[in-house]
Design an enzyme around this catalytic site. Structure first.
Site, PDB file in Angstrom:
ATOM      1  N   GLU A  42       0.633  -1.281   0.024  1.00  0.00           N
ATOM      2  CA  GLU A  42      -0.032  -0.126   0.085  1.00  0.00           C
ATOM      3  C   GLU A  42       0.824   1.323   0.073  1.00  0.00           C
ATOM      4  O   GLU A  42       1.884   1.286   0.362  1.00  0.00           O
ATOM      5  CB  GLU A  42      -0.686  -0.191   1.260  1.00  0.00           C
ATOM      6  CG  GLU A  42      -1.871  -1.188   1.102  1.00  0.00           C
ATOM      7  CD  GLU A  42      -2.984  -1.149   2.109  1.00  0.00           C
ATOM      8  OE1 GLU A  42      -2.831  -0.652   3.142  1.00  0.00           O
ATOM      9  OE2 GLU A  42      -3.954  -1.835   2.116  1.00  0.00           O
ATOM     10  N   GLU A  53      -2.193 -10.006  -6.115  1.00  0.00           N
ATOM     11  CA  GLU A  53      -2.110 -10.788  -7.292  1.00  0.00           C
ATOM     12  C   GLU A  53      -1.124 -10.242  -8.509  1.00  0.00           C
ATOM     13  O   GLU A  53      -0.594 -10.812  -9.172  1.00  0.00           O
ATOM     14  CB  GLU A  53      -3.569 -10.844  -8.115  1.00  0.00           C
ATOM     15  CG  GLU A  53      -4.707 -11.559  -6.950  1.00  0.00           C
ATOM     16  CD  GLU A  53      -5.439 -10.557  -6.162  1.00  0.00           C
ATOM     17  OE1 GLU A  53      -4.455  -9.436  -5.627  1.00  0.00           O
ATOM     18  OE2 GLU A  53      -6.435 -10.665  -6.170  1.00  0.00           O
TER      19      GLU A  53
HETATM   20  N1  THU Z   1      -6.358  -6.068  -2.281  1.00  0.00           N
HETATM   21  C1  THU Z   1      -5.438  -7.074  -2.868  1.00  0.00           C
HETATM   22  O1  THU Z   1      -4.252  -7.294  -2.691  1.00  0.00           O
HETATM   23  N2  THU Z   1      -5.983  -7.902  -3.993  1.00  0.00           N
HETATM   24  C2  THU Z   1      -7.327  -7.818  -4.250  1.00  0.00           C
HETATM   25  O2  THU Z   1      -7.770  -8.449  -5.364  1.00  0.00           O
HETATM   26  C3  THU Z   1      -8.103  -6.919  -3.526  1.00  0.00           C
HETATM   27  C4  THU Z   1      -7.696  -5.856  -2.782  1.00  0.00           C
HETATM   28  C5  THU Z   1      -5.642  -5.411  -1.292  1.00  0.00           C
HETATM   29  C6  THU Z   1      -5.418  -3.734  -1.884  1.00  0.00           C
HETATM   30  C7  THU Z   1      -5.323  -3.091  -0.552  1.00  0.00           C
HETATM   31  O3  THU Z   1      -4.089  -3.149  -0.169  1.00  0.00           O
HETATM   32  C8  THU Z   1      -6.286  -4.139   0.351  1.00  0.00           C
HETATM   33  O4  THU Z   1      -6.257  -5.245  -0.412  1.00  0.00           O
HETATM   34  C9  THU Z   1      -7.642  -3.475   0.676  1.00  0.00           C
HETATM   35  O5  THU Z   1      -8.204  -3.219  -0.368  1.00  0.00           O
END
Ligand code: THU
Length: 126
Positions: A42, A53
């Site tokens: 993030e 992913e």
């Molecule tokens: N996130 C993922 O890593 N993969 C997804 O397919 C959905 C969301 C992460 C992004 C962010 O860091 C956190 O989950 C909350 O949205």
């Protein structure tokens, strides 16, 4: 349990998710059997965040792999890949197996085409 599932579950520990606290681990398996991981990373400007992913797929491509047969995703509550990741999975991995996992085990198995019917792809750009 499949190795790809175990690695996706382990990759959650590498997540950098101080804003959402939603830790995601992922792993892709190449057609030649290598398993390459990723985790969500993030940013304080939120929009720069990259999902687990996509980190796993880009990590694999940067290592020289470009043919995949499955991807596993682990979250605390067996969440599904977001829309952006569905598009990237479809374009870079084609119609592969997707293992949806919680923090301990496999919960559901499906395919890219289940998650993204009628996809946009390069054929429309001709
Ligand atoms: N996130 C993922 O890593 N993969 C997804 O397919 C959905 C969301 C992460 C992004 C962010 O860091 C956190 O989950 C909350 O949205």
């Amino acid at each position: 349990m499949e190795d790809i599932v175990k690695i996706a579950i382990l990759m959650r520990r590498r997540a950098f998710a101080p804003y959402s606290n939603y830790r995601v681990g992922a792993a892709v398996k190449t057609k030649t059997g290598e398993i390459i991981g990723g985790c969500n990373i993030e940013s304080s400007s939120y929009g720069l965040t990259c999902c687990a992913e996509r980190v796993a797929i880009y990590n694999a491509i940067s290592k020289g792999f470009n043919q995949f047969n499955s991807i596993a995703v682990s979250t605390k509550n067996a969440g599904y890949p977001c829309g952006a990741c569905r598009q990237v999975i479809w374009e870079l991995c084609e119609d592969i197996i997707i293992y949806i996992c919680n923090s301990k085990t496999l919960v559901k198995e499906l395919k890219s085409s289940d998650l993204l019917p009628n996809p946009f792809n390069k054929s429309f750009l001709k």
